[in-house]
Design a protein around this motif. Structure first.
Motif, PDB file in Angstrom:
ATOM      1  N   GLN A 207       0.775  -1.173  -0.073  1.00  0.00           N
ATOM      2  CA  GLN A 207      -0.014   0.014   0.153  1.00  0.00           C
ATOM      3  C   GLN A 207       0.960   1.298   0.077  1.00  0.00           C
ATOM      4  O   GLN A 207       0.520   2.271  -0.865  1.00  0.00           O
ATOM      5  N   SER A 208       1.936   1.356   0.978  1.00  0.00           N
ATOM      6  CA  SER A 208       2.883   2.382   0.781  1.00  0.00           C
ATOM      7  C   SER A 208       3.601   2.647  -0.333  1.00  0.00           C
ATOM      8  O   SER A 208       3.797   3.754  -0.946  1.00  0.00           O
ATOM      9  N   GLY A 209       3.938   1.539  -1.124  1.00  0.00           N
ATOM     10  CA  GLY A 209       4.542   1.582  -2.659  1.00  0.00           C
ATOM     11  C   GLY A 209       3.671   2.248  -3.509  1.00  0.00           C
ATOM     12  O   GLY A 209       4.097   3.049  -4.190  1.00  0.00           O
ATOM     13  N   ALA A 210       2.511   1.600  -3.443  1.00  0.00           N
ATOM     14  CA  ALA A 210       1.303   2.338  -4.654  1.00  0.00           C
ATOM     15  C   ALA A 210       1.154   3.802  -3.873  1.00  0.00           C
ATOM     16  O   ALA A 210       1.108   4.392  -5.032  1.00  0.00           O
ATOM     17  N   TYR A 211       1.138   4.168  -2.837  1.00  0.00           N
ATOM     18  CA  TYR A 211       0.945   5.404  -2.291  1.00  0.00           C
ATOM     19  C   TYR A 211       1.918   6.234  -2.983  1.00  0.00           C
ATOM     20  O   TYR A 211       1.906   7.674  -3.103  1.00  0.00           O
ATOM     21  N   LEU A 212       3.156   5.882  -2.924  1.00  0.00           N
ATOM     22  CA  LEU A 212       4.128   6.981  -3.350  1.00  0.00           C
ATOM     23  C   LEU A 212       4.385   6.673  -5.141  1.00  0.00           C
ATOM     24  O   LEU A 212       4.968   7.546  -5.722  1.00  0.00           O
ATOM     25  N   ALA A 213       4.279   5.256  -5.763  1.00  0.00           N
ATOM     26  CA  ALA A 213       4.609   5.301  -6.878  1.00  0.00           C
ATOM     27  C   ALA A 213       3.579   5.935  -8.083  1.00  0.00           C
ATOM     28  O   ALA A 213       3.973   6.448  -9.028  1.00  0.00           O
ATOM     29  N   VAL A 214       2.211   5.678  -7.623  1.00  0.00           N
ATOM     30  CA  VAL A 214       1.223   5.955  -8.743  1.00  0.00           C
ATOM     31  C   VAL A 214       1.364   7.486  -9.001  1.00  0.00           C
ATOM     32  O   VAL A 214       1.220   7.916 -10.177  1.00  0.00           O
ATOM     33  N   PRO A 215       1.386   8.490  -7.952  1.00  0.00           N
ATOM     34  CA  PRO A 215       1.367   9.996  -8.005  1.00  0.00           C
ATOM     35  C   PRO A 215       2.747  10.179  -8.784  1.00  0.00           C
ATOM     36  O   PRO A 215       2.714  11.128 -10.149  1.00  0.00           O
ATOM     37  N   ALA A 216       3.915   9.510  -8.865  1.00  0.00           N
ATOM     38  CA  ALA A 216       4.931   9.984  -9.500  1.00  0.00           C
ATOM     39  C   ALA A 216       4.859   9.599 -10.978  1.00  0.00           C
ATOM     40  O   ALA A 216       5.293  10.105 -11.860  1.00  0.00           O
ATOM     41  N   GLN A 217       4.189   8.268 -11.204  1.00  0.00           N
ATOM     42  CA  GLN A 217       4.035   7.948 -12.666  1.00  0.00           C
ATOM     43  C   GLN A 217       3.010   8.688 -13.382  1.00  0.00           C
ATOM     44  O   GLN A 217       3.289   9.236 -14.512  1.00  0.00           O
ATOM     45  N   VAL A 218       2.010   9.002 -12.676  1.00  0.00           N
ATOM     46  CA  VAL A 218       0.972   9.882 -13.487  1.00  0.00           C
ATOM     47  C   VAL A 218       1.376  11.300 -13.580  1.00  0.00           C
ATOM     48  O   VAL A 218       1.441  11.816 -14.889  1.00  0.00           O
ATOM     49  N   SER A 219       2.290  11.756 -12.500  1.00  0.00           N
ATOM     50  CA  SER A 219       2.717  13.171 -12.854  1.00  0.00           C
ATOM     51  C   SER A 219       3.619  13.327 -14.070  1.00  0.00           C
ATOM     52  O   SER A 219       3.558  14.034 -14.993  1.00  0.00           O
ATOM     53  N   TYR A 266      -6.768  11.050 -17.997  1.00  0.00           N
ATOM     54  CA  TYR A 266      -5.610  11.752 -18.432  1.00  0.00           C
ATOM     55  C   TYR A 266      -5.073  11.724 -19.929  1.00  0.00           C
ATOM     56  O   TYR A 266      -3.994  11.903 -20.343  1.00  0.00           O
ATOM     57  N   ASP A 267      -6.259  11.611 -20.901  1.00  0.00           N
ATOM     58  CA  ASP A 267      -6.186  11.399 -22.406  1.00  0.00           C
ATOM     59  C   ASP A 267      -4.937  10.351 -22.742  1.00  0.00           C
ATOM     60  O   ASP A 267      -4.549  10.420 -23.637  1.00  0.00           O
ATOM     61  N   PHE A 268      -5.197   9.000 -22.057  1.00  0.00           N
ATOM     62  CA  PHE A 268      -4.507   7.874 -22.417  1.00  0.00           C
ATOM     63  C   PHE A 268      -3.052   8.428 -22.317  1.00  0.00           C
ATOM     64  O   PHE A 268      -2.306   7.554 -22.882  1.00  0.00           O
ATOM     65  N   SER A 269      -2.818   9.165 -21.527  1.00  0.00           N
ATOM     66  CA  SER A 269      -1.333   9.498 -21.372  1.00  0.00           C
ATOM     67  C   SER A 269      -0.552   8.657 -20.424  1.00  0.00           C
ATOM     68  O   SER A 269       0.677   8.582 -20.445  1.00  0.00           O
ATOM     69  N   VAL A 270      -1.178   7.740 -19.400  1.00  0.00           N
ATOM     70  CA  VAL A 270      -0.505   6.901 -18.551  1.00  0.00           C
ATOM     71  C   VAL A 270      -1.466   6.135 -18.116  1.00  0.00           C
ATOM     72  O   VAL A 270      -2.815   6.417 -18.379  1.00  0.00           O
ATOM     73  N   SER A 271      -1.351   5.019 -17.808  1.00  0.00           N
ATOM     74  CA  SER A 271      -2.196   3.801 -17.313  1.00  0.00           C
ATOM     75  C   SER A 271      -1.925   3.668 -15.837  1.00  0.00           C
ATOM     76  O   SER A 271      -0.827   3.823 -15.234  1.00  0.00           O
ATOM     77  N   PHE A 272      -2.990   3.043 -15.109  1.00  0.00           N
ATOM     78  CA  PHE A 272      -2.996   2.607 -13.719  1.00  0.00           C
ATOM     79  C   PHE A 272      -4.223   2.098 -13.243  1.00  0.00           C
ATOM     80  O   PHE A 272      -5.229   1.902 -14.284  1.00  0.00           O
ATOM     81  N   ALA A 273      -4.192   1.338 -12.264  1.00  0.00           N
ATOM     82  CA  ALA A 273      -5.376   0.836 -11.848  1.00  0.00           C
ATOM     83  C   ALA A 273      -6.485   1.548 -11.558  1.00  0.00           C
ATOM     84  O   ALA A 273      -6.238   2.731 -10.821  1.00  0.00           O
ATOM     85  N   PRO A 274      -7.629   1.280 -11.733  1.00  0.00           N
ATOM     86  CA  PRO A 274      -8.895   2.232 -11.619  1.00  0.00           C
ATOM     87  C   PRO A 274      -9.059   2.425  -9.957  1.00  0.00           C
ATOM     88  O   PRO A 274     -10.010   3.538  -9.806  1.00  0.00           O
TER      89      PRO A 274
END
Length: 379
Positions: A207-219, A266-274
């Motif tokens: 959970q902590s990994g996702a908490y940190l990684a997803v915002p970085a990936q999307v940004s 995000y206009d298909f610029s990045v993918s992530f779990a819904p």
């Protein structure tokens, strides 16, 4: 990355300008003497504790009317707690006062002016609220306490300024990790078991990994798409003002349904779990309000910095509320909290409780000044 660097650089510069302006304001000596007296600090705390108690009691009244608390805990479906509460502001919103009540109670107890029973009650209320609001309340309360302690004058009497030892930090981190593990297990245990993870500690690490990684990936993904010109959304000069308005003032139709984020968000610029819904303040503002939304959002940071600095110029218990703004700054990479109702509520709660607690303090203030030698008793 260049666009991201410019964005965060502007955030830091503007917030720092506001902070310096806030620190430059000097409250009157009379006001500071009022708000640093023991009588004021106790009155201020009990006002916030009363609000906390009402809010948590009402929240759990609503929860018990909609679901079984025992069943939710034993089946790891703690999210049912949040779902049982209304989305709009109301009496249940008062539960967020626990974010201030718990750290202030610990400070006053260490100062030896508060009975341990009140500390226990305030901390239990914070834990109860954390069961509903998950990590945010607990983490924000920790930041409030850190800011409150750093605001204590170095020559303050009592146990306030005991030196911080390494084992203090290690113990605090361990307790926080265990509490977050328990909260995550209660709320998301079934999700991780379905994914093949059965150990609660491993669940919290994921959970902590996702908490940190997803915002970085999307940004980074959204920033790259904007720079390449494949994601272009200028926004509206007028409509994008909503980006800087308190969340409870924004018309519902102007806000993206966060629970239904998908690959097209995000206009298909990045993918992530819904199931991830707080992915990046930088990306979310652009997606919701366009480039104009960035501009209006940036204007919030000098204001927030000013409030942060201004609170720091008062007594420790008031300065602790600067921790609310500090936590908003700490989460700026993930979510916009400055406009959230919780932040607005806590700032307004501070101002109202200060006003109420300070009323009728003049006699006590004079007694304090006499005892400190600032006024001769013959006067």
């Amino acid at each position: 990355m260049t666009l991201l660097a410019v964005w965060y650089g502007m955030v830091v510069v503007l917030a720092t300008i506001g902070w310096r302006l806030g620190l430059g304001t000097t409250p009157t000596r009379e006001f500071v003497e009022r708000t640093t007296s023991t009588n004021f600090e106790r009155r201020y705390f009990f006002l916030i504790l009363a609000v906390s108690t009402i809010g948590v009691a009402y929240a759990y009244y609503r929860i018990t009317a909609a679901t079984s608390i025992v069943d939710a805990l034993t089946t790891q479906t703690g999210n049912a707690f949040t779902e049982a509460l209304p989305d709009s502001a109301g009496i249940a919103t008062l539960r967020y006062a626990t974010i201030l009540a718990a750290p202030i109670s610990v400070y006053l107890w260490r100062k030896k002016v508060l009975h341990p029973g009140f500390v226990l009650w305030a901390v239990l209320l914070l834990v109860a609220n954390s069961m509903v609001a998950s990590r945010l309340s607990l983490l924000m309360a920790v930041v409030v306490y850190v800011v409150l302690q750093t605001a204590v004058p170095r020559k303050s009497v009592g146990a306030d300024r005991k030196s911080l030892r390494p084992w203090h930090i290690i113990t605090a981190v361990a307790i926080m990790f265990l509490m977050l593990t328990a909260l995550n297990y209660v709320r998301n245990g079934n999700y991780y078991r379905d994914a093949g993870v059965s150990n609660p500690i491993a669940m919290n690490l994921y959970q902590s990994g996702a908490y940190l990684a997803v915002p970085a990936q999307v940004s980074m993904g959204v920033s790259d798409a904007i720079m390449r010109g494949t994601f272009d959304k200028p926004g509206s000069v007028v409509a994008s003002v909503s980006a800087a308005l308190p969340s409870f003032l924004v018309p519902a139709h102007e806000v993206r349904a966060k629970e239904s984020l998908g690959a097209d968000s995000y206009d298909f610029s990045v993918s992530f779990a819904p199931n991830f819904t707080t992915n990046s303040e930088f990306a979310d503002i652009y997606t919701d309000f366009g480039a104009w939304g960035w501009l209006y959002t940036l204007l919030l940071f000098p204001l927030a910095g000013y409030v942060f600095g201004r609170f720091l110029t008062y007594g420790p218990v008031i300065a602790g509320s600067a921790g609310v703004i500090a936590y908003c700054f700490a989460e700026v990479w993930r979510i916009q909290l400055l406009t959230q109702g919780i932040t607005v509520f806590l700032v307004l709660l501070t101002l109202v409780c200060v006003f109420v607690a300070a009323r009728g303090q003049s006699p006590t203030k004079l007694e304090d000044m006499v005892s400190r030698g600032n006024v001769k008793s013959s006067d």
